[in-house]
Design an enzyme around this catalytic site. Structure first.
Site, PDB file in Angstrom:
ATOM      1  N   GLU A  34       6.386  27.219  10.615  1.00 16.63           N
ATOM      2  CA  GLU A  34       7.718  27.740  10.736  1.00 16.63           C
ATOM      3  C   GLU A  34       8.632  27.714   9.474  1.00 16.63           C
ATOM      4  OE1 GLU A  34       8.052  29.841  13.564  1.00 16.63           O
ATOM      5  OE2 GLU A  34       7.754  27.813  14.595  1.00 16.63           O
ATOM      6  N   THR A  36       8.002  29.290   6.874  1.00 10.26           N
ATOM      7  CA  THR A  36       6.909  29.356   5.755  1.00 10.26           C
ATOM      8  C   THR A  36       6.755  30.591   5.340  1.00 10.26           C
ATOM      9  OG1 THR A  36       5.014  28.834   7.189  1.00 10.26           O
ATOM     10  CG2 THR A  36       6.017  27.067   6.197  1.00 10.26           C
ATOM     11  N   ASP A  37       6.727  31.604   6.373  1.00  9.14           N
ATOM     12  CA  ASP A  37       6.228  32.949   5.953  1.00  9.14           C
ATOM     13  C   ASP A  37       6.861  33.518   4.807  1.00  9.14           C
ATOM     14  OD1 ASP A  37       8.284  33.251   7.662  1.00  9.14           O
ATOM     15  OD2 ASP A  37       7.843  34.999   8.525  1.00  9.14           O
ATOM     16  N   ALA A 126      14.128  34.854  23.612  1.00 11.24           N
ATOM     17  CA  ALA A 126      13.411  33.545  23.857  1.00 11.24           C
ATOM     18  C   ALA A 126      12.941  33.127  22.453  1.00 11.24           C
ATOM     19  CB  ALA A 126      12.386  33.500  25.020  1.00 11.24           C
ATOM     20  N   GLY A 127      12.998  33.803  21.596  1.00  7.00           N
ATOM     21  CA  GLY A 127      12.168  33.316  20.263  1.00  7.00           C
ATOM     22  C   GLY A 127      10.731  33.601  20.305  1.00  7.00           C
ATOM     23  N   SER A 129       9.534  36.830  19.846  1.00 12.06           N
ATOM     24  CA  SER A 129       9.324  37.983  19.156  1.00 12.06           C
ATOM     25  C   SER A 129       9.057  39.439  19.997  1.00 12.06           C
ATOM     26  CB  SER A 129       8.015  37.753  18.316  1.00 12.06           C
ATOM     27  OG  SER A 129       7.840  39.036  17.413  1.00 12.06           O
ATOM     28  N   ASP A 181       5.631  37.565  12.304  1.00  9.84           N
ATOM     29  CA  ASP A 181       5.702  38.061  13.713  1.00  9.84           C
ATOM     30  C   ASP A 181       4.892  39.427  13.747  1.00  9.84           C
ATOM     31  OD1 ASP A 181       7.095  35.661  14.095  1.00  9.84           O
ATOM     32  OD2 ASP A 181       9.179  36.905  14.402  1.00  9.84           O
ATOM     33  N   TYR A 233      19.906  31.871   9.776  1.00  9.36           N
ATOM     34  CA  TYR A 233      18.612  32.065   9.103  1.00  9.36           C
ATOM     35  C   TYR A 233      18.872  32.859   7.950  1.00  9.36           C
ATOM     36  CZ  TYR A 233      14.075  34.765   8.980  1.00  9.36           C
ATOM     37  OH  TYR A 233      12.876  35.340   8.418  1.00  9.36           O
TER      38      TYR A 233
END
Length: 389
Positions: A34, A36-37, A126-127, A129, A181, A233
């Site tokens: 998480e 890390t992208d 809801a996270g 994607s 995502d 974010y």
């Protein structure tokens, strides 16, 4: 009725003709890896069985007309806009997501008008994607209407389309998301997790069949609404970029534990870097265990990931922490929040025989704290995006 079938039916109802085709894309869960992208790191997502479907047909007037239909059957339409007039800021709200995709595709030679009807069952907020599933399905629909079929000779690759979708969200919608995502929605395959090196683009499909080992992956939608548009974010992404500058590296992917130990950084940046460094290590360790068929042993890594996200990256919330704590207390092998944070969902690795017990414990804990009842469902890695009809 399947989501693609619903999309086709709603298109006929609204436009009194059949769509030329229906394309769909799934939501995703990130098993681990998480934040890390956008630091050029490693991620390990898989696609959910929930999908967003886009039924589409061409228009002769060069306009993009978008309608979404919810579970209540009520259509939400936006005023058709000329594709040639699309620019960042020209469309706002939910319609910015499909419009941004049309804008990016226009810059890559696909500029015809279209009628789009969108339906889906990916839980919004809801996270999981849902927005990227919408964008990916829209991209495939517009490409398909232009005669460009996914995976055909000469067609853009799935990673290339993922990069276009990322650009549409970054520049048109104005949300600085990474590439996790979009790539997951387009590139995941059934019964596998996708090991992605974001920097190089290298991918490996790693088998993951939890039920075969007597396990389940349990998703807990906390109902605490998640949004990548929130400033938290952006702040963390900027903090990571600033830390990389101070450390003299292109991205935090290039920082190891020894370099972190030696570095002089402000405490708030050190926490961010520590999470990214240790999370990349956890992804690599998880991959080693999965390759060796040791799925139960990844549980502690999932829990360590959540602790790092909560304490160092500070993107958890009361509901996510409660979901993880309750799942672990009821016997889950490991649990963590999944997605960008500030709400959304958690995932737990659970013995199949204990799924009901774990779910009941989470639900009871939420009730005691006055939280909205969570939505819980076991899931399995599912197919990525494609044409359905």
């Amino acid at each position: 009725m399947s989501t693609p079938a619903r999309a086709a039916e709603e298109f006929r109802r609204l436009h009194e003709r059949a769509p030329v085709g229906v394309w769909s894309a799934p939501g995703r869960v990130n098993l681990i890896g998480e934040h890390t992208d956008y630091n050029d790191g490693f991620v390990l997502p898989f696609a959910l069985p929930f999908r967003i479907a886009v039924a589409a047909a061409p228009r002769a007037d060069g306009r993009l007309a978008v309608t979404t239909v919810g579970d209540d059957g009520v259509p939400q339409r936006v005023e058709p806009v000329p594709v040639d007039a699309l620019e960042p800021g020209a469309v706002t709200g939910w319609a910015a997501y499909p419009s941004g995709v049309a804008w990016v595709l226009r810059d890559n030679g696909v500029r015809a008008g279209a009628d789009l009807v969108i339906v889906g069952d990916v839980p919004a907020g809801a996270g999981l994607s849902s927005s990227h599933a919408l964008q990916c399905a829209t991209a495939l629909a517009l490409l398909g209407l232009a005669g460009i079929e996914l995976d055909a000779a000469g067609a853009p690759s799935r990673p290339e389309i993922a990069a276009w979708v990322q650009r549409s969200e970054n520049e048109f919608v104005g949300v600085p998301t990474g590439l996790l995502d979009q790539t997951a929605s387009l590139c995941c395959v059934s019964a596998h997790v996708l090991f992605l090196d974001v920097r190089t683009g290298a991918m490996e499909q790693i088998p993951l069949d939890a039920p075969a080992g007597g396990l389940e992956l349990l998703v807990v939608d906390t109902r605490a609404r998640h949004s990548h548009g929130d400033s938290g974010y952006r702040d963390r992404r900027r903090g990571c970029e600033h830390a990389a500058e101070l450390l003299g590296v292109p991205a935090l992917r290039d920082v190891g534990q020894e370099a972190l130990d030696r570095a002089e950084l402000p405490p708030e940046l050190r926490r961010l870097v520590r999470h990214v460094v240790t999370e990349n290590e956890r992804v690599l360790h998880t991959v080693e265990l999965l390759r060796a068929g040791k799925l139960p042993e990844i549980g502690p890594l999932l829990t360590e990931s959540h602790t790092s996200l909560a304490r160092d990256y500070r993107v958890s919330c009361l509901e996510l922490d409660q979901a993880v704590e309750s799942a672990l207390g009821a016997g889950a092998l490991g649990a963590r929040m999944t997605g960008g944070g500030f709400g959304g969902s958690a995932i737990a690795l659970v013995d199949a025989a204990a799924v009901d017990e774990v779910g009941a414990a989470v639900t009871a804990a939420f009730a005691r704290r006055g939280f909205a009842p969570p939505r819980l469902f076991p899931t399995v890695p599912s197919a990525g995006a494609g044409r359905d009809r």
